[in-house]
Design an enzyme around this catalytic site. Sequence first.
Site: not given
Ligand SMILES: [Fe+2]
Ligand SMILES: [Fe+2]
Length: 274
Positions: A180, A39-40, A178, A67-68
């Site tokens: 990290h 996601e990142n 999420h 969420n990203h």
């Molecule tokens: Fe993340």
């Molecule tokens: Fe996240």
Amino acid sequence: MKLLFLGDLVGRTGRTAVIDQLPAIVETQQLDFVVVNGENSASGFGITEAILQDVLDAGADVVTTGNHVWDQRDTLVYIERQDRLLRPLNYPAGTPGRGAHLYTARNGAQVMVANVMGRVYMDAMDDPFARIERVVDDCPLGQVADAIIIDMHAEATSEKQAMGHFLDGRVSLVVGTHTHVPTADHQILPGGTAYMSDAGMCGDYDSVLGMEKDEPVNRFQRKIPGNRFTPASGEATISGVAVETDDRTGLALRVAPVRIGGRLEPVLPSFWQS
Ligand SMILES: [Fe+2]
Ligand SMILES: [Fe+2]
């Protein structure tokens, strides 16, 4: 089966570490199935189709998000043709893409992967417990699926632990993403499900959650946004969790953290080849 799950790829350093090193890890350890949270991976925000393809080509079987997921607008379109990219299951009906899917592993086994998002300290979503239960009921472990991997993308460790116990005995692995930051609570729950509250990120740990630290520190101090968040660019630590499952039941036999390179203390599973 031998499974590997890697936490959120953050920026260029996180994704290149995984793209460069994953092929040899898959080969050496004879991994049957690999899931990576992406996601990142595009400058810290979302994932492009080109990056997705690079991560799949490196040996990931499935890329999960959180969420990203929609930070790169094109994802709303290309996710429809990329069934190896998952977005959280508990988005509203009609959301593009899918949150769970059954895949064929390298050894021919059937592996179900689901990506679900928590609600505590996050934008409100549909109930993750009710949504995941329907998916797992439709695909029983040891009958339809040889292994089931759940990426529980959530802020609160309480909600992640609750999901672990809710699914204990019904899936192979519940792993959080999420935050990290890798947690040290990897274990096999009483019913046979492997669990870890957070897989950590694949990124530069001389940072705030993988981002260059100056701007986050500034915002906490001054409450005034200055510059944009940019991913830190030092050597990444690859961080995740390895699981061995029973071929008959699909439940976990062994679980251990994986940390390779960068600043964190390295650790490899005792059941991996050295
Ligand atoms: Fe993340
Ligand atoms: Fe996240």
